[in-house]
Scaffold this motif. Structure first.
Motif, PDB file in Angstrom:
ATOM      1  N   GLN B   2       0.790  -1.490  -0.329  1.00 31.08           N
ATOM      2  CA  GLN B   2      -0.032   0.284   0.635  1.00 31.08           C
ATOM      3  C   GLN B   2       1.124   1.232  -0.577  1.00 31.08           C
ATOM      4  N   THR B  28      -4.893  -0.869  -1.834  1.00 31.86           N
ATOM      5  CA  THR B  28      -5.844  -1.372  -1.349  1.00 31.86           C
ATOM      6  C   THR B  28      -7.460  -0.580  -0.396  1.00 31.86           C
ATOM      7  N   GLN B  95      -6.805   0.649   8.147  1.00 35.46           N
ATOM      8  CA  GLN B  95      -7.683  -0.502   8.072  1.00 35.46           C
ATOM      9  C   GLN B  95      -8.246  -0.459   9.807  1.00 35.46           C
TER      10      GLN B  95
END
Lengths: 113, 111
Positions: B2, B28, B95
């Protein structure tokens, strides 16, 4: 309301010294705590994340501990090097059920060669 | 892997001019996105966060706004800048309860 305090605000040490940076938070109901490094004029780099179920995390010469009951975390840097010179910040999430983080104002570290 | 991109790196704008800072994340999907501001000698202040497209939460009343037109794009805007808007603006993502990753920041000077 969660508040985060970091002491000292600035620290200057000779190269090779082991040192401890402190982070205190007022609400112990956290699910993790993060330590970051920030070089002047740059973004933050994540160093370590400690989950609430853990007592410590290690990465290389860095070791972070978490004591939720006392609302404290420490970042231990072993055998400090001039390249470690930076501002170190800790952050904890708010307890409102969202993923918002509250940051301390940081400890500005200078390691002298 | 990422990555997060934030631009421009520096910006000098006159008072009353508009602002648009852009942040994109790669590698992502459906990240949480954040805009922070760091004033000189002070800590990071959360301005906006987003948990999905079109979902924006504002933390501090001000003349700034944020938008998320695409899943991995987060934009900070102002119609008319104030002197007090000067600062270092940082975009970040994560996340769930995982690590926060920051962009390289934008140094905004309003003159």
């Amino acid at each position: 309301k969660q508040e985060v305090t970091q002491i000292p605000a600035a620290l200057s040490v000779p190269e090779g010294e082991n040192l401890v940076l402190n982070c205190s938070f007022t609400d112990s109901a956290i699910y993790n705590l993060q330590w970051f490094r920030q070089d002047p004029g740059k973004g933050l780099t994540s160093l370590l994340l400690i989950q609430s179920s853990q007592r410590e995390q290690t990465s290389g010469r860095l070791n972070a501990s978490l004591d939720k009951s006392s609302g404290r975390s420490t970042l231990y840097i072993a055998a400090s090097q001039p390249g470690d010179s930076a501002t170190y910040l800790c952050a904890v999430p708010t307890t409102s059920g969202t993923y918002k983080y509250i940051f301390g104002t940081g400890t500005r570290l200078k390691v002298l060669a | 892997s990422q990555t997060i991109h934030q631009w421009p790196a520096t910006l000098v704008q006159p008072v009353g001019s508009p602002l648009s800072l852009e942040c994109t994340v790669e590698g992502t999907s459906n990240p949480n996105l954040y805009w922070y501001r760091q004033a000189a000698g002070r800590g990071l202040q959360l301005l906006f966060y987003s948990v999905g497209i079109g979902q924006i939460s504002s933390e501090v009343p001000q003349n700034l706004s944020a938008s998320r037109p695409q899943d991995r794009q987060f934009i900070l805007s102002s119609k008319k800048l104030l002197l007090s808007d000067s600062g270092f603006y940082l975009c970040a993502w994560n996340q769930g309860e995982e690590k926060l990753f920051f962009g390289s920041g934008t140094q905004l000077s309003v003159l």
